[in-house]
Every structure is written in C-alpha cells, then in structure tokens.
Design a protein around this motif. Structure first.
Motif, PDB file in Angstrom:
ATOM      1  N   ALA A 507       0.816  -1.218   0.000  1.00  0.00           N
ATOM      2  CA  ALA A 507       0.000   0.000   0.000  1.00  0.00           C
ATOM      3  C   ALA A 507       0.850   1.269   0.000  1.00  0.00           C
ATOM      4  O   ALA A 507       0.433   2.299  -0.532  1.00  0.00           O
ATOM      5  CB  ALA A 507      -0.932  -0.007   1.208  1.00  0.00           C
ATOM      6  N   SER A 508       2.030   1.218   0.598  1.00  0.00           N
ATOM      7  CA  SER A 508       2.868   2.415   0.686  1.00  0.00           C
ATOM      8  C   SER A 508       4.132   2.319  -0.165  1.00  0.00           C
ATOM      9  O   SER A 508       4.996   3.186  -0.095  1.00  0.00           O
ATOM     10  CB  SER A 508       3.268   2.661   2.155  1.00  0.00           C
ATOM     11  N   LEU A 509       4.238   1.269  -0.981  1.00  0.00           N
ATOM     12  CA  LEU A 509       5.450   1.060  -1.765  1.00  0.00           C
ATOM     13  C   LEU A 509       5.707   2.202  -2.748  1.00  0.00           C
ATOM     14  O   LEU A 509       6.855   2.629  -2.942  1.00  0.00           O
ATOM     15  CB  LEU A 509       5.352  -0.273  -2.528  1.00  0.00           C
ATOM     16  N   SER A 510       4.648   2.733  -3.359  1.00  0.00           N
ATOM     17  CA  SER A 510       4.818   3.759  -4.400  1.00  0.00           C
ATOM     18  C   SER A 510       5.465   5.025  -3.849  1.00  0.00           C
ATOM     19  O   SER A 510       6.244   5.686  -4.550  1.00  0.00           O
ATOM     20  CB  SER A 510       3.460   4.094  -5.021  1.00  0.00           C
ATOM     21  N   SER A 511       5.170   5.400  -2.601  1.00  0.00           N
ATOM     22  CA  SER A 511       5.734   6.634  -2.048  1.00  0.00           C
ATOM     23  C   SER A 511       7.249   6.532  -1.892  1.00  0.00           C
ATOM     24  O   SER A 511       7.968   7.519  -2.034  1.00  0.00           O
ATOM     25  CB  SER A 511       5.087   6.946  -0.696  1.00  0.00           C
ATOM     26  N   TYR A 512       7.769   5.334  -1.617  1.00  0.00           N
ATOM     27  CA  TYR A 512       9.216   5.152  -1.507  1.00  0.00           C
ATOM     28  C   TYR A 512       9.874   5.112  -2.888  1.00  0.00           C
ATOM     29  O   TYR A 512      10.983   5.607  -3.076  1.00  0.00           O
ATOM     30  CB  TYR A 512       9.528   3.870  -0.738  1.00  0.00           C
ATOM     31  N   GLU A 513       9.164   4.508  -3.852  1.00  0.00           N
ATOM     32  CA  GLU A 513       9.699   4.463  -5.214  1.00  0.00           C
ATOM     33  C   GLU A 513       9.774   5.862  -5.814  1.00  0.00           C
ATOM     34  O   GLU A 513      10.729   6.188  -6.540  1.00  0.00           O
ATOM     35  CB  GLU A 513       8.834   3.547  -6.084  1.00  0.00           C
ATOM     36  N   LYS A 514       8.811   6.724  -5.504  1.00  0.00           N
ATOM     37  CA  LYS A 514       8.852   8.098  -5.991  1.00  0.00           C
ATOM     38  C   LYS A 514      10.038   8.864  -5.410  1.00  0.00           C
ATOM     39  O   LYS A 514      10.518   9.826  -6.008  1.00  0.00           O
ATOM     40  CB  LYS A 514       7.550   8.817  -5.632  1.00  0.00           C
ATOM     41  N   ALA A 515      10.494   8.442  -4.225  1.00  0.00           N
ATOM     42  CA  ALA A 515      11.649   9.085  -3.594  1.00  0.00           C
ATOM     43  C   ALA A 515      12.971   8.553  -4.137  1.00  0.00           C
ATOM     44  O   ALA A 515      14.038   8.919  -3.628  1.00  0.00           O
ATOM     45  CB  ALA A 515      11.596   8.892  -2.084  1.00  0.00           C
ATOM     46  N   GLY A 516      12.918   7.689  -5.155  1.00  0.00           N
ATOM     47  CA  GLY A 516      14.144   7.199  -5.785  1.00  0.00           C
ATOM     48  C   GLY A 516      14.687   5.916  -5.186  1.00  0.00           C
ATOM     49  O   GLY A 516      15.807   5.521  -5.506  1.00  0.00           O
ATOM     50  N   LEU A 517      13.894   5.234  -4.362  1.00  0.00           N
ATOM     51  CA  LEU A 517      14.350   3.994  -3.738  1.00  0.00           C
ATOM     52  C   LEU A 517      13.846   2.794  -4.529  1.00  0.00           C
ATOM     53  O   LEU A 517      12.807   2.854  -5.192  1.00  0.00           O
ATOM     54  CB  LEU A 517      13.859   3.919  -2.293  1.00  0.00           C
ATOM     55  N   GLU A 518      14.573   1.686  -4.453  1.00  0.00           N
ATOM     56  CA  GLU A 518      14.201   0.469  -5.164  1.00  0.00           C
ATOM     57  C   GLU A 518      13.758  -0.599  -4.170  1.00  0.00           C
ATOM     58  O   GLU A 518      14.414  -0.807  -3.141  1.00  0.00           O
ATOM     59  CB  GLU A 518      15.384  -0.050  -5.986  1.00  0.00           C
ATOM     60  N   PRO A 519      12.671  -1.309  -4.461  1.00  0.00           N
ATOM     61  CA  PRO A 519      12.184  -2.340  -3.539  1.00  0.00           C
ATOM     62  C   PRO A 519      13.021  -3.622  -3.632  1.00  0.00           C
ATOM     63  O   PRO A 519      13.534  -3.971  -4.690  1.00  0.00           O
ATOM     64  CB  PRO A 519      10.747  -2.586  -4.010  1.00  0.00           C
ATOM     65  N   LEU A 520      13.159  -4.290  -2.512  1.00  0.00           N
ATOM     66  CA  LEU A 520      13.853  -5.572  -2.448  1.00  0.00           C
ATOM     67  C   LEU A 520      13.076  -6.469  -1.501  1.00  0.00           C
ATOM     68  O   LEU A 520      12.927  -6.158  -0.315  1.00  0.00           O
ATOM     69  CB  LEU A 520      15.284  -5.392  -1.935  1.00  0.00           C
TER      70      LEU A 520
END
Length: 610
Positions: A507-520
């Motif tokens: 639910a909150s993954l997109s806000s971190y991706e917009k900040a330039g972070l990559e999910p792992l």
C-alpha cells in the motif's frame, strides 16, 4: 499565480551573471596600469577619468538591477520583509557607481579629497554596508542559517578592523577591502538562491556523475600543476616568475605547494560528491582568485580560477554527500591516491629542474645544503638566493605531504548519536495522533532507535544506524509522509549514509519508489481478515479436520492475559533460549522486538501446548 521557487536553470543563470558583473573590479589591476594595485581601493578605480572606470561602474549597476529583480519577485510572492530589504539594498548598489568618489593623481596613487561627491559616496557606502548587516542579522534570527550567522559575525569583525584603522592607508587596506567586497557578493548570491529555493534541486544521475568526476579530475590535475610550478619555477620565464616569488622570499611558492597538496587530497572526496570537500575547494579557489587579482596579478590564472569558482559555486546540487564513514580499507585507498599524486608531482618537478645545467646546479645546491638553508638560517651570498628559495619550497612540500599522509591514516571519525528522552515523549504523542498500524508500537520499543524530525517537527521517522546504513522503520509518522521521506533521504545523503526502510507493504510502496528507492523483497507477511475467517474459513471441512486432528494428538490452545505468573514467563524464557541456540538465529530487536518480561506483561500471549 507566481511559483514558489524558480526553475534551476533560471536561478543558475542569475547567479552566474551576478557573480561575474558584481566582481568586475577584480580585473582592475590588469586593465588599469596607471594606478598601483598594491594600495588602490575599488572606489578609486571607478573614479571618472580612470581607464575602464565605466566598465566597473556598469558591472556594479547591473548587479544592483539583478538584486532588484529578486526583490520585486519576493514582494509579489508575499515575502515582503525580505523583499523590501533587498529593494533598499538594490537602490544602494545601483547608487554606488552613480555617486563616485573624487581623487587626484599623485604619482601612481589616486589620493581622495573631501568634496560633495566624496561625502555622498561615503554616505551611500555606509547605507549599503549597513543594509547588508541588517539583512544578515535578520536572516540569522528568522531562519537561523549558519551562513548568515557567520557572515554577520564577519561584518562585525571587519567593522572593528576598519574603526581601529588597522585597515587604513596601506596595502592591508586594499586586501581587506577586496576580501570584504568579494564576501558581500558571494554571500548575496548564496542568500538569494537559498531564499528562492532552500532545498537542493534533484539532478540527473548523469549530471551528478559527470560534474563530480570533472571537478575531481580538475582538482587533481591543478594540484599537481600548482606543486610543479611552485617547485620548478626556475625554468619559467617572464612575468609568471613573479607569481611565485615576492622579493627574495618564497612564501608565494610555499602557498602554491600547500594549495596543491590540499587539492590532490580533496580530489577523491570530490569524486564521492562530499559537500564539505566542495566547500573547502570553493574556499581555496576564492583565495586563488584574490591572489591572482591583487597579490600577484595574472590575467590568465585569474580568469581560470574565477570561472572555476563560479562553476563550483553554482553546482552545489551535485555535491550533497557527507563524509564517508572511515574504515582501514578506505583509509588505505585514500593514502594510495594521495601518495600517487605527490610522487607524480615530485617526479615532474625533478624532470623540469633537470632541463638545463643552470637549473641543475641550483637544484643540487638546494638539496646538498638543505639543512643550512632551511634550519640553520646562516647568511648566504645573494647568488645562492635561488637555491635558498627552492630549499624553502621543498621543505614545505615535504612537511605538508607528511601531514597529509598522517591525516589520511589517523583522521578521527566519530558518528555520535545521542538519545533524547524528550524525543521519545514527543514521538509517543505524535504516534497517538497519526498511527494506523499496531506495528507502530515498535517505533517506541525496543529503545534502540533515534528519531528524525521533519522541518516543522510535526512528524518523525524512527531509525537506527548500523555501519554505513540508516535503517528507517516504516512508515513515517506524521501528516505528510512523502515529505518526511524526502527530508530523511537528504539528511542521510549529507552524511553519506545508505538508506533502507523496512518493512514496506504494497500500500505504501509507491511513495518510496517516488523518492528514488528500489524495492527488495526479503520476506512476506500473511494478512488475515479475522471476521471472514471466523464466519467462513474456520467452518470449512478441511479446517475442521485439522483442528480435530490436532486435538487428538494432544495439542491444546490457551490464551493468557496479563498479568502473567512467574512460572509462565520462565517457561517462555526457556523456549526462547532453545530457539536461539540453533546456529544462525538471533533476535531482531529493531523491527520485531526481543524477549522482555516487562513487554510480555503488557501483551496477550497465545500458547499452544503438546
């Protein structure tokens, strides 16, 4: 409706033009050869009738117009106090070239005399200088910016110097005025940019890498050239020799050696994008600009360093990293880089000094009588002066090189973080207002976390630093989570810390991706709708079979409510120790807590016995 911030390209263009035209008088010693550059003041170069006086006055007037543009923009935007202060300042800056002083030529000096024009110019100077001080003090009080605080203190120091007449009617007067006026223009360029866009602009990865590598390469090459020119000046002809000698002293050459060693040292840090390295490099280039403008004038080097300073001043967005946490591996790599630069400089200098017999004789004499020339201070014939000067330059090269090597190897590094009880209390208060997950309890417990507060202190991120990584416990707590993530990321980059948030749910993954972070993905969580489970799932035939089978095998479920008896806590401790005894298992205190009897006394405990 006006935008709250200027576009980066427009602001950079404004800063560049302002720096160039606002310091046009740096070229006065090169364009006006009638007056002596050692004691002449800037206002005397702008006196009507002097060569290129119109150029210097036009530069000051255009600089005032540029400040007027910023003032008008701020007033229209609603930042009225800053806007009106800058408007008043721009009037003083534009009035300065219109109210020129008066002076008469006596030899190669322009001696000022009292007149109406002289009086008006003096009043304007006091008016403009006072406004600079007022704006700096107001900004220091209003925004508490360190740069403005230091600038206000600097102005007080210069004022005391001027009142005490230590800077009066001698060469020091000219030097101090150049330092003061240059500082005014540089601070104002910083202030306007910081006022219009206080944050660091996001730049592309391509630009960031290109700028860092280019600046680092320039620093390394220029450091080597500064050392070589300072040591091998004997082979250079013409005016450039005066750049490295002042009479029969080698202090200018020694200055060049020191600057060269520092630049070689900074090159590696600039390649990493460290903000502090850029600031030191900016200071060095500023000193070199004043040196080649006033102390030992040289037009080519002045232009070179002026453009370097302007470019480095503008490209602050590409240097947003803090100092790298030191390990012996990093220290040794830095040492290898530094020693390579020093050895390369020494080899090139020796080759240059061995180009002809005259230079070789001077070099051999400097080395053979090094101790006599440097330490004993015995009188020597004037014909040996070149050997003496070379020996003095070599002594500084050796001393500064050793100091730089020792600094690389033993420079202290401590990233200290103090826990504040008030931070915990404030975090608990904010958590009650904005929490939306039961897992947010772990932002308060265990007590292994620090709290990063946003600019407005309405929200926080709980984090822990391990090595070079800052682990943030997701999600941020506060009314504006996206802004908190952006501010925390900037804070970490400035300290050269890597960033990791955990755990992050879809639910909150997109806000971190917009900040330039990559999910792992390193794990998964099962989320169960309890109402649906009780109403439908548990009545399923398969589930009834599993429950009945568990009962026949002797499994019994219990729910223990606090407070728990000591015997139950002892059982749970034993079970925890058995689980932890297996290799590779450890408690994950940061995000999941750890075995703690005080914590368990607050919890419902679900028990399954066999």
């Amino acid at each position: 409706m006006l935008s709250k911030v200027w576009r980066r390209a427009d602001l950079l263009a404004w800063q560049f033009i302002f720096l160039i035209v606002g310091t046009s008088w740096l070229w006065a010693s090169h364009l006006n050869t009638i007056l002596t550059y050692r004691t002449t003041l800037i206002s005397q170069y702008e006196t009507p009738g002097q060569p290129y006086d119109w150029l210097f006055r036009l530069g000051d007037f255009i600089a005032g117009l540029l400040v007027l543009v910023i003032a008008a923009y701020l007033i229209k935007r609603g930042t009225k106090i800053y806007g009106w202060l800058l408007l008043a300042l721009s009037i003083g800056m534009m009035g300065d070239p219109l109210l020129s002083t008066t002076c008469r030529m006596i030899g190669d000096s322009c001696q000022e005399y009292f007149s109406t024009a002289y009086l008006l110019h003096a009043i304007e100077t006091v008016y403009t200088s006072s406004l600079f001080f007022v704006i700096a003090v107001y900004d220091a009080w209003k925004r508490k910016r360190l740069v403005s605080i230091c600038f206000a203190i600097f102005q007080v120091g210069y004022g005391l110097l001027f009142v005490s007449q230590l800077a009066d009617q001698d060469h020091f007067n000219t030097i101090s005025q150049y330092v003061y006026q240059t500082s005014l223009i540089v601070w104002l360029a910083w202030f306007c940019r910081d006022l219009l866009a206080g944050k660091i602009y996001a730049v592309s990865q391509w630009e960031e890498q290109f700028v860092r590598r280019l600046v680092a390469a320039w620093a390394f090459i220029n450091g080597i050239l500064a050392i070589v020119l300072s040591l091998a000046h004997l082979n250079l002809l013409g005016r450039i020799k005066g750049i490295y000698f002042s009479g029969d002293t080698a202090w200018l050459a020694q200055h060049g050696v020191i600057v060269g060693v520092i630049m070689i040292y900074l090159a590696r840090h600039l390649a990493r994008g460290e903000a502090r390295a850029r600031q030191i490099f900016l200071l060095l280039t500023g000193v070199e600009v004043l040196k080649y403008s006033l102390v030992s004038p040289h037009a080519g080097l002045l232009a070179f360093y002026s453009l370097t300073f302007a470019g480095l001043f503008l490209l602050r967005d590409d240097f947003d990293r803090g100092s790298l946490p030191l390990t012996w591996h990093i220290r040794l790599r830095d040492l290898y880089f530094l020693v390579s630069g020093l050895l390369l400089s020494a080899v090139i200098s020796l080759l240059a000094l061995d180009r002809d017999s005259r230079a070789s004789i001077i070099t051999v004499s400097a080395i053979n009588h090094f101790n006599d020339y440097v330490f004993r201070g015995r009188p020597v014939p004037h014909r040996h002066i070149n050997s003496v000067l070379l020996a003095h330059s070599l002594s500084v090269f050796i001393a500064v090189g050793i100091l730089a090597i020792l600094w690389v190897l033993f420079r202290p590094y401590k990233f200290s973080m103090r826990r504040n009880r008030q931070d915990f209390t404030n975090a608990e208060t904010v958590l009650k207002r904005f929490s939306d997950s039961s897992e947010d309890f772990f932002k308060l417990w265990p007590a292994d976390k620090h709290y990063f507060w946003g600019d407005e202190s309405q929200g926080f991120i709980a984090y822990k630093i391990v090595g070079t990584v800052a682990f943030g416990l997701a999600n941020p707590i506060g009314p504006n989570r996206a802004k908190l993530v952006e501010e925390f990321n900037t804070w970490c980059r400035q300290r050269r810390l890597k960033i990791c948030y955990l755990p992050v749910y879809p639910a909150s993954l997109s806000s971190y991706e917009k900040a330039g972070l990559e999910p792992l993905q390193i794990g998964s969580s099962a989320i169960i709708d309890i109402k649906q489970f009780l109403a439908e799932t548990i009545k399923d035939k398969w589930w009834r079979w599993r429950i009945n089978r568990a009962g026949k095998n002797g499994y019994q479920y219990e729910l223990a409510r606090p407070s728990h008896p000591a015997g139950l806590l002892k059982e749970m401790r034993k079970l925890s120790d058995i689980w932890l005894s297996n290799a590779g298992r450890a408690e994950r205190g940061f995000a999941l807590g750890h075995f703690d009897e005080n914590y368990l006394q607050k919890c419902l405990v679900h028990i399954l016995r066999d």
